[in-house]
Design an enzyme around this catalytic site. Structure first.
Site, short mmCIF file in Angstrom:
data_model
loop_
_atom_site.label_atom_id
_atom_site.label_comp_id
_atom_site.label_asym_id
_atom_site.label_seq_id
_atom_site.Cartn_x
_atom_site.Cartn_y
_atom_site.Cartn_z
N ARG A 46 0.83 -1.21 0.00
CA ARG A 46 0.00 0.00 0.00
C ARG A 46 0.87 1.26 0.00
O ARG A 46 0.53 2.26 -0.64
CB ARG A 46 -0.95 -0.03 1.21
CG ARG A 46 -1.92 1.13 1.24
CD ARG A 46 -3.04 0.92 2.27
NE ARG A 46 -3.83 2.13 2.39
CZ ARG A 46 -3.85 2.92 3.48
NH1 ARG A 46 -3.15 2.60 4.55
NH2 ARG A 46 -4.57 4.00 3.49
N HIS A 50 0.43 4.08 -2.78
CA HIS A 50 0.06 5.47 -2.47
C HIS A 50 1.16 6.47 -2.81
O HIS A 50 0.88 7.62 -3.13
CB HIS A 50 -0.35 5.60 -1.00
CG HIS A 50 -1.78 5.23 -0.76
ND1 HIS A 50 -2.54 5.75 0.25
CD2 HIS A 50 -2.60 4.37 -1.42
CE1 HIS A 50 -3.76 5.24 0.20
NE2 HIS A 50 -3.82 4.39 -0.80
N TRP A 190 -10.30 -8.65 2.79
CA TRP A 190 -11.04 -9.05 1.59
C TRP A 190 -10.96 -10.57 1.38
O TRP A 190 -11.76 -11.13 0.67
CB TRP A 190 -10.45 -8.38 0.35
CG TRP A 190 -10.64 -6.91 0.22
CD1 TRP A 190 -11.65 -6.29 -0.47
CD2 TRP A 190 -9.81 -5.86 0.75
NE1 TRP A 190 -11.48 -4.92 -0.40
CE2 TRP A 190 -10.37 -4.63 0.33
CE3 TRP A 190 -8.64 -5.84 1.51
CZ2 TRP A 190 -9.80 -3.39 0.66
CZ3 TRP A 190 -8.09 -4.60 1.85
CH2 TRP A 190 -8.66 -3.41 1.43
ZN1 ZEM Z 1 -6.22 -0.31 -1.57
N1 ZEM Z 1 -7.21 0.19 0.11
N2 ZEM Z 1 -7.49 0.86 -2.66
N3 ZEM Z 1 -5.16 -0.71 -3.24
N4 ZEM Z 1 -4.94 -1.41 -0.50
C1 ZEM Z 1 -6.92 -0.27 1.38
C2 ZEM Z 1 -5.96 -1.20 1.72
C3 ZEM Z 1 -5.06 -1.74 0.84
C4 ZEM Z 1 -8.59 1.55 -2.19
C5 ZEM Z 1 -8.92 1.77 -0.84
O1 ZEM Z 1 -9.84 2.72 -0.54
C6 ZEM Z 1 -8.28 1.05 0.22
C7 ZEM Z 1 -5.40 -0.25 -4.50
C8 ZEM Z 1 -6.54 0.41 -4.89
C9 ZEM Z 1 -7.51 0.92 -4.01
C10 ZEM Z 1 -3.88 -2.12 -0.98
C11 ZEM Z 1 -3.36 -2.06 -2.26
C12 ZEM Z 1 -3.95 -1.37 -3.30
C13 ZEM Z 1 -7.81 0.32 2.31
C14 ZEM Z 1 -7.78 0.07 3.80
C15 ZEM Z 1 -8.67 1.13 1.60
C16 ZEM Z 1 -9.82 1.93 2.20
C17 ZEM Z 1 -6.76 1.00 4.46
C18 ZEM Z 1 -6.70 0.75 5.94
O2 ZEM Z 1 -7.72 0.99 6.62
O3 ZEM Z 1 -5.64 0.31 6.44
C19 ZEM Z 1 -9.33 2.06 -3.31
C20 ZEM Z 1 -10.60 2.89 -3.27
C21 ZEM Z 1 -8.67 1.67 -4.43
C22 ZEM Z 1 -9.13 1.91 -5.82
C23 ZEM Z 1 -9.23 0.92 -6.69
C24 ZEM Z 1 -4.31 -0.58 -5.38
C25 ZEM Z 1 -4.23 -0.18 -6.85
C26 ZEM Z 1 -3.40 -1.28 -4.63
C27 ZEM Z 1 -2.08 -1.86 -5.00
C28 ZEM Z 1 -1.77 -2.22 -6.25
C29 ZEM Z 1 -3.35 -2.97 0.06
C30 ZEM Z 1 -2.22 -3.97 -0.10
C31 ZEM Z 1 -4.10 -2.73 1.21
C32 ZEM Z 1 -3.96 -3.39 2.57
C33 ZEM Z 1 -3.10 -2.54 3.47
C34 ZEM Z 1 -2.93 -3.13 4.84
O4 ZEM Z 1 -2.45 -2.38 5.69
O5 ZEM Z 1 -3.24 -4.28 5.08
#
Ligand code: ZEM
Length: 292
Positions: A46, A50, A190
């Site tokens: 993440r 980001h 998920w």
């Molecule tokens: Zn995420 N993501 N993401 N994401 N994401 C979260 C967590 C993680 C969206 C999103 O709102 C959120 C992509 C795309 C998008 C990861 C990877 C990638 C979380 C939770 C949210 C709300 C955060 C938390 O509370 O800790 C949205 C709207 C996306 C649009 C499509 C893409 C692209 C990613 C990588 C290629 C990962 C690995 C996590 C888990 C993080 C963790 O701490 O476990």
């Protein structure tokens, strides 16, 4: 002589940077028994995402170059809540290999984490620099908001230069990790194996999702696999949208296609907005005086 502050300075001297040593050190911290599900891999992925996902193709601003999250302007964006943990986990590695830039370290950490969690090899190239101050940080508000719908996803990802297939492939990273109520407001994983890269996120399309009844923001839940799994409104948008859905179905069935498409699109993501000196790749060398 002081240590070079940037890779550009460092290239003038003569010690080859050992990226493999950095990779090994990153790999060695992925298993983290006392953190989340026993792994910091997901939060490192993440962080890389980001760092990169602020890119705007039209103005060629944002992207992983600069490591702007070190500054409040970008690091304090509510969208980046929780990523201070990822940066903290990587800090000892930066201290041990001070010649690497944060921008290179954070993107490399994502690539190594994906691999360590059973995912594909994503191409990674060094050469990012770190901003000297926060004046070049991208404006807040460029990262996607999980509470929204398909049009928002297209708005954000088309801005970076991605198409519908690439959006779906990237979203497959949500097989990893979880939401934390104190970071995003959302809660839960998920997939049942949140520390393993897999196609599980897409397989979840065959389940029925219902609105979770709770105090928090709208999210969806299913318990068919025994534990409560979640989907964000933006995840549901991929199933509801007729152009996204065929890709969701394809990746659910075709593991190899997902792995190779994900590797390609993640490599593209971490390259957005990154420019290098022409001769950078041929001869990145570093001074021994910096110590390692
Ligand atoms: Zn995420 N993501 N993401 N994401 N994401 C979260 C967590 C993680 C969206 C999103 O709102 C959120 C992509 C795309 C998008 C990861 C990877 C990638 C979380 C939770 C949210 C709300 C955060 C938390 O509370 O800790 C949205 C709207 C996306 C649009 C499509 C893409 C692209 C990613 C990588 C290629 C990962 C690995 C996590 C888990 C993080 C963790 O701490 O476990």
């Amino acid at each position: 002589m002081g240590a070079p502050k940037t890779q550009q300075d460092a290239t003038k001297s003569s010690h080859k940077p050992d990226y493999d040593a950095v990779r090994k050190d990153i790999a060695s911290i992925i298993k983290m028994p006392d953190y989340d599900d026993g792994s910091c891999g997901p939060v490192l992925v993440r962080l890389a995402w980001h760092a990169s996902g602020t890119y705007d193709a039209e103005t060629n601003t944002g992207g992983s170059n600069g490591a702007g999250m070190r500054y409040e302007a970008e690091g304090g964006d509510p969208a980046n809540a929780g990523l201070e943990h990822a940066r903290r986990f990587l800090e000892p590695i930066k201290q041990k290999h001070p010649w690497i830039t944060y921008a290179d370290l954070w993107t490399l950490a994502g690539v190594v984490a994906i691999k360590e969690m059973g995912g594909p090899d994503c191409k990674w190239k060094p050469g990012r620099t770190d901003f000297a101050d926060e004046s070049k940080c991208p404006p807040r508000g460029r990262l996607p908001d999980g509470a929204q719908a398909a049009d928002h996803l297209r708005h954000v990802f088309y801005r970076m230069g991605f198409n519908d297939q690439e959006i779906v492939a990237l979203a497959g990273a949500h097989s990893l990790g979880r939401c934390h109520a104190d970071r995003s407001g959302f809660e839960g994983p998920w997939s049942v194996t949140p520390t393993k890269f897999s196609t599980q996120y897409f397989k979840l399309t065959k389940f029925k999702w219902e609105k979770k009844t709770w105090e928090g923001p709208v999210q969806f839940k299913n318990t068919d696999l025994g534990e409560e799994l979640m989907m964000l409104p933006t995840d549901m948008a991929l199933i509801e949208d007729e152009k996204f859905l065929p890709w969701v179905k394809k990746y659910a069935e075709d593991r190899d296609a997902f792995y190779s498409d994900f590797a390609a699109v993640f490599a593209k993501l971490i390259e957005l907005g990154v420019t290098r000196d022409d001769d950078y790749e041929s001869a990145p060398t570093f001074s021994k005086e910096q110590g390692d």
